[in-house]
Write a protein that holds these residues in place. Structure first.
Motif, PDB file in Angstrom:
ATOM      1  N   PHE A  57       0.844  -1.213   0.000  1.00  0.00           N
ATOM      2  CA  PHE A  57       0.000   0.000   0.000  1.00  0.00           C
ATOM      3  C   PHE A  57       0.871   1.252   0.000  1.00  0.00           C
ATOM      4  O   PHE A  57       0.389   2.353  -0.156  1.00  0.00           O
ATOM      5  CB  PHE A  57      -1.053  -0.019   1.112  1.00  0.00           C
ATOM      6  N   GLU A  58       2.179   1.097   0.178  1.00  0.00           N
ATOM      7  CA  GLU A  58       3.223   2.128   0.044  1.00  0.00           C
ATOM      8  C   GLU A  58       3.204   3.198   1.142  1.00  0.00           C
ATOM      9  O   GLU A  58       4.240   3.615   1.615  1.00  0.00           O
ATOM     10  CB  GLU A  58       3.203   2.816  -1.343  1.00  0.00           C
ATOM     11  N   THR A  59       2.048   3.674   1.537  1.00  0.00           N
ATOM     12  CA  THR A  59       1.929   4.586   2.683  1.00  0.00           C
ATOM     13  C   THR A  59       0.471   4.603   3.132  1.00  0.00           C
ATOM     14  O   THR A  59      -0.431   4.491   2.299  1.00  0.00           O
ATOM     15  CB  THR A  59       2.371   6.029   2.361  1.00  0.00           C
ATOM     16  N   TRP A  96       7.446  10.338  10.971  1.00  0.00           N
ATOM     17  CA  TRP A  96       7.528   9.243  11.947  1.00  0.00           C
ATOM     18  C   TRP A  96       6.135   8.753  12.304  1.00  0.00           C
ATOM     19  O   TRP A  96       5.906   7.555  12.469  1.00  0.00           O
ATOM     20  CB  TRP A  96       8.257   9.717  13.204  1.00  0.00           C
ATOM     21  N   ILE A  97       5.221   9.711  12.409  1.00  0.00           N
ATOM     22  CA  ILE A  97       3.843   9.340  12.764  1.00  0.00           C
ATOM     23  C   ILE A  97       3.223   8.487  11.666  1.00  0.00           C
ATOM     24  O   ILE A  97       2.533   7.502  11.918  1.00  0.00           O
ATOM     25  CB  ILE A  97       3.009  10.621  13.032  1.00  0.00           C
ATOM     26  N   THR A  98       3.512   8.859  10.407  1.00  0.00           N
ATOM     27  CA  THR A  98       2.985   8.074   9.283  1.00  0.00           C
ATOM     28  C   THR A  98       3.544   6.660   9.302  1.00  0.00           C
ATOM     29  O   THR A  98       2.815   5.682   9.106  1.00  0.00           O
ATOM     30  CB  THR A  98       3.366   8.747   7.938  1.00  0.00           C
ATOM     31  N   LEU A  99       4.858   6.533   9.539  1.00  0.00           N
ATOM     32  CA  LEU A  99       5.466   5.193   9.537  1.00  0.00           C
ATOM     33  C   LEU A  99       4.907   4.346  10.684  1.00  0.00           C
ATOM     34  O   LEU A  99       4.641   3.146  10.509  1.00  0.00           O
ATOM     35  CB  LEU A  99       6.997   5.302   9.607  1.00  0.00           C
ATOM     36  N   ALA A 100       4.690   4.972  11.851  1.00  0.00           N
ATOM     37  CA  ALA A 100       4.079   4.225  12.964  1.00  0.00           C
ATOM     38  C   ALA A 100       2.667   3.777  12.563  1.00  0.00           C
ATOM     39  O   ALA A 100       2.250   2.645  12.852  1.00  0.00           O
ATOM     40  CB  ALA A 100       4.029   5.094  14.218  1.00  0.00           C
ATOM     41  N   ALA A 101       1.940   4.650  11.864  1.00  0.00           N
ATOM     42  CA  ALA A 101       0.588   4.289  11.410  1.00  0.00           C
ATOM     43  C   ALA A 101       0.654   3.157  10.383  1.00  0.00           C
ATOM     44  O   ALA A 101      -0.198   2.256  10.365  1.00  0.00           O
ATOM     45  CB  ALA A 101      -0.106   5.508  10.807  1.00  0.00           C
ATOM     46  N   ASP A 120       1.038  -0.019  12.274  1.00  0.00           N
ATOM     47  CA  ASP A 120      -0.229  -0.335  12.929  1.00  0.00           C
ATOM     48  C   ASP A 120      -1.254  -0.850  11.911  1.00  0.00           C
ATOM     49  O   ASP A 120      -2.096  -1.697  12.226  1.00  0.00           O
ATOM     50  CB  ASP A 120      -0.746   0.944  13.611  1.00  0.00           C
ATOM     51  N   THR A 121      -1.156  -0.337  10.682  1.00  0.00           N
ATOM     52  CA  THR A 121      -2.089  -0.753   9.628  1.00  0.00           C
ATOM     53  C   THR A 121      -1.830  -2.205   9.208  1.00  0.00           C
ATOM     54  O   THR A 121      -2.762  -2.940   8.889  1.00  0.00           O
ATOM     55  CB  THR A 121      -1.961   0.212   8.425  1.00  0.00           C
ATOM     56  N   PHE A 122      -0.547  -2.618   9.207  1.00  0.00           N
ATOM     57  CA  PHE A 122      -0.254  -4.046   8.919  1.00  0.00           C
ATOM     58  C   PHE A 122      -1.041  -4.919   9.897  1.00  0.00           C
ATOM     59  O   PHE A 122      -1.600  -5.937   9.543  1.00  0.00           O
ATOM     60  CB  PHE A 122       1.235  -4.376   9.094  1.00  0.00           C
ATOM     61  N   MET A 150      -2.156  -8.666   7.892  1.00  0.00           N
ATOM     62  CA  MET A 150      -1.551  -9.037   6.614  1.00  0.00           C
ATOM     63  C   MET A 150      -0.766 -10.344   6.749  1.00  0.00           C
ATOM     64  O   MET A 150      -0.103 -10.575   7.755  1.00  0.00           O
ATOM     65  CB  MET A 150      -0.609  -7.918   6.143  1.00  0.00           C
ATOM     66  N   ASP A 151      -0.824 -11.160   5.719  1.00  0.00           N
ATOM     67  CA  ASP A 151      -0.123 -12.454   5.752  1.00  0.00           C
ATOM     68  C   ASP A 151       1.365 -12.300   5.440  1.00  0.00           C
ATOM     69  O   ASP A 151       2.183 -13.090   5.903  1.00  0.00           O
ATOM     70  CB  ASP A 151      -0.741 -13.409   4.720  1.00  0.00           C
TER      71      ASP A 151
END
Ligand code: 5AD
Ligand code: FES
Length: 347
Positions: free
Chosen positions: A147-149, A196-201, A204-206, A211-212
């Motif tokens: 999903f890239e981001t 940093w907040i985006t990468l933490a999100a 969390d999204t994984f 996700m497998d």
């Protein structure tokens, strides 16, 4: 682990505290997916692409690259090479190439399933449901679509939609799961505009989507792309907000991904091996990863599949990568996996 804690670990710079993270991630890896390192033979079947992703060196915007599409016989030859090398699955990857028709791909999947015991993974970009369903019916097992981001605004900027279409990769991932695919995703670390907040999100999204398979690697600027040129300056955040595209941050991301998704198959990626040719693969495997994806694309084509410059393994043959990979796996006390190595689930 809460999102706030993910964020704190991402920004942690104290080496002795990081030792704690590496240890926790490696213990979790061992407990949940064991010591086997599964090998997926990667076949880059076409570098044609109709998309204009701002980060990718083979996007439609990249002029001056020689485009290729492997023939059925060439693909099947690479598949049999993967079998000879003892791999349990193959990944057919390409740009978003409408020239790869439903029937062409379905026919190849059927033949692989008739002639081998391999699991078949597809990574062919955003495709229509009827195509995805036809490939599942033909026997495909898994689909990779990063999903890239998780930041929708950044996604739109780096990944323009096709005219008249919406690009919703989460929706496609969920539909594919309903169709019976194992689903794989991932992000780049240090893409211009990633905070940093985006990468933490992202991490969390994984977990949210369970996700497998989850692949993360550093963003590597390609001079053929907008994000590898002067216009990238408009994307970068202030130095304290912008995530760096370095090895350490990638390893933290791998480790945290293992902790929040204990049973996922996590590759130690080629991009990580590219930023640290000496030991990137091993460090990924020691800090949460349990999969590698050795390239089995014929050498004459793999040099043309240049999504970023200096890609590891660009000039090696499938045989060279196979013995190199096995040596690296054994050097850290792990063992090459047997069989297709599907997603494990706690009973
Ligand atoms: N640097 C690192 N990774 C990249 N990818 C595409 N372009 C780059 C780049 N310049 C990744 C994307 C894509 C995957 C196949 O490769 O995340 O989904
Ligand atoms: Fe390709 Fe080491 S895995 S050269």
């Amino acid at each position: 682990m809460e999102r706030g804690e993910i964020l704190r670990w991402l920004q942690e710079m104290d080496e002795s505290r990081l030792e704690e993270l590496w240890k926790k991630a490696d213990e979790q890896r061992k407990a949940s997916v064991g010591d086997e390192v599964h090998q997926r033979g990667l076949i880059e079947i076409s570098n044609y692409c109709i998309r204009q992703c701002r980060y990718c060196g083979i996007s439609a915007c990249s002029s001056g690259i020689t485009r290729y599409r492997m023939t059925r016989d060439e693909i099947l030859e690479a598949v049999h090479e993967a079998v000879r090398l003892g791999y349990g699955s193959v990944v057919m990857q390409s740009g978003e190439d409408p020239g790869l028709t439903v029937a062409f791909i379905a026919g190849i999947i059927r033949t692989i399933k008739e002639e081998t015991d391999l699991a078949v993974t597809l990574s062919l970009g955003e495709r229509e449901d009827d195509e995805l369903r036809a490939w599942k019916d033909a026997g495909a097992d898994r689909y990779l679509l990063r999903f890239e981001t998780s930041d929708p605004e950044l996604y739109e900027r780096i990944h323009p939609a096709l005219p008249g279409k919406v690009s919703d990769r989460f929706a496609q991932l969920e539909r594919m799961r309903d169709m019976g695919y194992e689903i794989g995703t991932g992000v780049m670390v240090g893409i211009p505009g990633q905070s940093w907040i985006t990468l933490a999100a992202d991490i969390d999204t994984f977990r949210y989507y369970d996700m497998d398979m989850i692949g993360v690697g550093p963003f590597l600027p390609s001079p053929r792309t907008l994000l590898g040129g002067p216009e990238a300056a408009d994307f970068y955040l202030s130095p304290q907000d912008q995530v760096p595209n370095d090895e350490l941050t990638t390893l933290k991301t791998v480790a945290l991904t293992r902790l929040v998704c204990p049973e996922a198959n996590i590759p130690s990626t080629t991009a990580l091996a590219t930023v640290d040719p000496q030991s990137g693969r091993e460090l990924g495997l020691m800090r949460g990863a349990n999969v590698v994806m050795p390239n089995v694309t014929p050498t004459k084509y793999r040099v043309l599949y240049e999504i970023y410059p200096g890609k590891a393994c660009m000039h090696e043959t499938a045989l060279v990568c196979s013995s190199c990979m096995e040596r690296r796996i054994r050097s850290i006390g792990r063992v090459p996996g047997k069989g297709p190595g599907g997603r494990r689930r706690k009973i």
